[in-house]
Design an enzyme around this catalytic site. Structure first.
Site, short mmCIF file in Angstrom:
data_model
loop_
_atom_site.label_atom_id
_atom_site.label_comp_id
_atom_site.label_asym_id
_atom_site.label_seq_id
_atom_site.Cartn_x
_atom_site.Cartn_y
_atom_site.Cartn_z
CB ALA A 1 58.58 65.89 64.24
CE LYS A 2 64.53 59.70 66.41
NZ LYS A 2 64.18 58.14 66.53
CB ILE A 3 66.22 66.29 65.38
CG1 ILE A 3 65.15 67.66 65.61
CG2 ILE A 3 68.00 66.99 64.88
CD1 ILE A 3 65.46 69.00 66.61
#
Length: 360
Positions: A354-356
């Site tokens: 996942a990525k912010i």
């Protein structure tokens, strides 16, 4: 069941965002250059304070970019630069005297907790702290004494591309301003953006063809030296993230100290060759790869110096060797996209990651 009047949902092919973001990297570099004045101002503060030991921290692609920063600061203002240990400061809570240090915290989102904590402690220890981030309103920016805009824009793919490229350019730009060579370096980045824009459409069909015989590959070495070791690390990370290739980055010299024994015809090696003083070491390492019978991919602006390569992906020669990593990483980015597609994977959404993302 959907309404018969509902608008049809447009499904995009896997990897659409990843490929689009590779293609927009020239524009991202140009956007960064609009902030060259900010880099000049903060570099002057570091120089005036005598904060000439540069400590860089980050994770993933940001840490890979820091590998390049070690050389940018060493070659331009002749400052000592290192990829510092977050663990030593944040988890072991070692009290270090950081007076005389410039801390550059690299985080696309500005929300990485231990990077923020490191900056807080480094500032208390006397360092000049700088946030290099896409979000000037982030928690990281608030903790740092100065903020440098990354200006890469939103990334929708999980695997970073244009944020990495802008981090490379940003570290080089800061180092160049510290050395009094900011204008020349900025002009070089602008010229390199033009080379990149012309290069990508030429490379895309070449990489698509190259990816097909690699569809069953599960392991690979990626070798580079000097400034291109950052490139090797970043390409290896892209292969791990997007297409499940257990890629390991090595310096050209490291290959000879054990890893060469693992090579065989089913263990390919990606080689990054650029026209700088490290080229002889890369050429020698490529010779060892050929002797082991491994498949050899030669890339970079000195790819033709790698004799006997099975595949060659050439990049243009930039205005100076320090700008080569802005071009040499792109064949690897495109290969990661194409190899993922060849394996039936979606490089936009690697499983388990996942990525912010800065969303403004």
């Amino acid at each position: 069941m959907s309404s018969p009047d509902a608008a049809p949902v447009e499904l995009q092919p896997p990897g659409t965002h990843f490929l689009a973001e590779i293609r927009t990297q020239p524009d991202a570099l140009r956007a960064l250059l609009e902030h060259s004045g900010d880099y000049a101002r903060v570099a002057a503060i570091a120089r005036d304070r005598g904060a000439t030991t540069v400590r860089m921290v980050g994770h993933g692609s940001s840490d890979n970019a820091a590998s390049y920063g070690v050389y940018a600061f060493g070659l331009l203002p002749r400052w000592t630069a290192l990829r510092d240990s977050i663990t030593l400061t944040v988890y072991y809570r070692t009290p270090l005297d950081m007076s005389g240090s410039t801390v550059i915290a690299l985080s696309q989102s500005g929300r990485t907790p231990d990077v923020i904590e490191y900056v807080t402690r480094a500032r208390q220890a006397g360092a000049l702290t700088i946030a290099l981030t896409n979000d000037a309103a982030s928690d990281l920016a608030a903790e740092a004494e100065a903020v440098l805009p990354l200006a890469a824009g939103r990334e929708q793919a999980v695997a970073a591309t244009k944020t990495y490229l802008n981090q490379i350019a940003a570290l080089g730009l800061f180092a160049a301003h510290a050395a009094g060579e900011g204008r020349a370096f900025a002009e070089g980045v602008h010229s390199t953006a033009g080379l990149l824009e012309a290069m990508i459409p030429v490379l895309e069909p070449q990489v698509r063809r190259l990816a097909l015989p690699f569809a069953s590959v599960g392991r690979m070495f990626v070798i580079g030296r000097g400034t291109e070791f950052a490139t090797a690390r970043e390409i290896a990370l892209k292969l791990l993230e997007t297409c499940r290739i257990a890629a390991e980055p090595l310096t050209a010299t490291d290959l000879a100290h054990g890893p060469v024994a693992a090579l065989d015809p089913l263990f390919p090696v990606w080689t990054i060759a650029s026209h700088d003083d490290s080229l002889p070491a890369v050429v020698e390492a490529a010779g060892r790869v050929r002797e082991a019978g491994a498949t050899l991919v030669a890339t970079g602006d000195a790819a033709d110096a790698i004799a006997g390569a099975d595949y060659v992906l050439r990049t243009p020669k930039p205005p100076s060797p320090l700008l080569s990593p802005l071009l040499s990483v792109v064949p690897g980015q495109l290969f990661a996209w194409a190899a993922a597609r060849a394996k039936g994977l979606d490089p936009d959404r690697p499983e388990g990651l996942a990525k912010i993302t800065f969303a403004r």
